[in-house]
Design a protein around this motif. Structure first.
Motif: not given
Lengths: 85, 85, 85, 85, 85, 85, 85
Positions: C4-9, C11-13, C37-39, C75-76, C78
């Motif tokens: 259910i939950h894909q980590l937007p992190l 995307l940042i990665d 970046f970190d958590d 907001m980010l 890419p």
């Protein structure tokens, strides 16, 4: 949970399926039918009226379904019909 | 999770792949297709329109893909088409 | 992590080494190459342009390397090229 | 710490003993030599210049040693020489 | 605590019994002798001068002993003598 | 608790039953007799005077007993007699 | 609970079923009968009067039952009768 502290969440729980009036910290207000909520009082409302104070006076918007961020809520009024005209 | 508290996150989950209207605490608004979100309601939107109130009136900007910080979100409107003109 | 939950992190990665446009809560904006970046989404950017709205209009500053405090990011975007002139 | 997330704290750590430019959320700015910091990015700076925007223009103050509250920091610029005149 | 992160609290600890200048987030400032502090940097000061900017100019008040809420502190200046006249 | 960090709560504890002057973050001020407090510095005061700055000047209100929210407190002054006239 | 820290929640608990005056951080005020509260001082009030400062002067609204968000409360006054006219 000791008898001293009765959880207000139980009051919210009793409102599921009923109309509720929600006042946000930003002075926006909503009335709608409470469908769901979680422990952070994030709430799902349906058949929603949004009340907004604008320089031109109060603006109302009809919305089918919304999810409100609990940490922005100031006050809940079960059965509330919203701000008087 | 007891039956009393249904997680609004399940509402958000049902919006994956659909259009959603996001109102921020700072009054910025976005419409876009919801691609991902996490437990803090950080959200990835695609085919995004950003709505901003400026002294010269409402400004809209088209953006391919954005990541929104969940703790800045005030309200989500599934299927929402954004603020009326 | 349930499907259910894909980590937007993630995307940042995927943006590490690429250009990214960052909008802060204070309306300051940056474009730069994402290095780390970190958590908490504290981010290290290089080859940075800072955009600032001042009474005299938009001011831009070039900076070699900066560390941004994650809890101040709104907001980010890419690949974003920054605010239009 | 997985390879995906490199801790920006390692960037700060590499600045120990060097000059650094710190921009606060309140728009106050400092340059100084970074002596110590902790996991909350509370920082000890020495040979410090404080930059403050006042109605009479920019005011600078020299301070021997200061401790800055990490949760009030917006941005760090390693080797930064402070705001242009 | 690894050698990488030296706790700024150790700097504060070295100020016990000495004069210190405290700048709050609300722009109020204090000088006084540091008697105690805790891990949240709540501080007890004695022989205190409070500096307050009022429409009529800077107002100073002498106080015997005060306890300051740590989460409202922006900056500490060991041995600091307070804002210049 | 190591000797380095003496808990300011012990200072507050020593004020139980005595007069105390409380300055809030919102500039409201109170003097009263400290009856109870907890680890979040929520405080119960009795024989209270509330000081409020209004456009018409300073307004004082006498209250028998109040409970103050700790996270809104900026400063405590043991034995304090409140703001000078 | 050591004798040093008496929980103010016990004061609130003693108000269950009695009238209470609640001052919010946003300067809104309420009087009502306290029915329930939880550890975050979220409170359920009944037979409520809401006091609001508006440009046209003080506005009062009668409400049957409300739930107040604890983190927005500044002060509680047991038995309080609300702001003087």
């Amino acid at each position: 949970m000791s008898s001293i502290h009765q959880l207000p969440l139980e009051l919210i729980d009793s409102c599921i399926g009923s109309r509720i009036w929600v006042v946000m910290k930003s002075d926006k207000e909503f009335t709608g039918t409470l469908k769901h909520f979680d422990d952070y009082v994030n709430m799902v409302l349906e058949d929603v009226t949004e009340y907004e104070n604008t320089p031109e006076g109060r603006k109302t918007t009809q919305l089918e379904q919304i999810l409100l961020n609990g940490n922005n809520i100031c006050m809940l009024i079960p059965g509330g019909t919203g701000p008087s005209a």
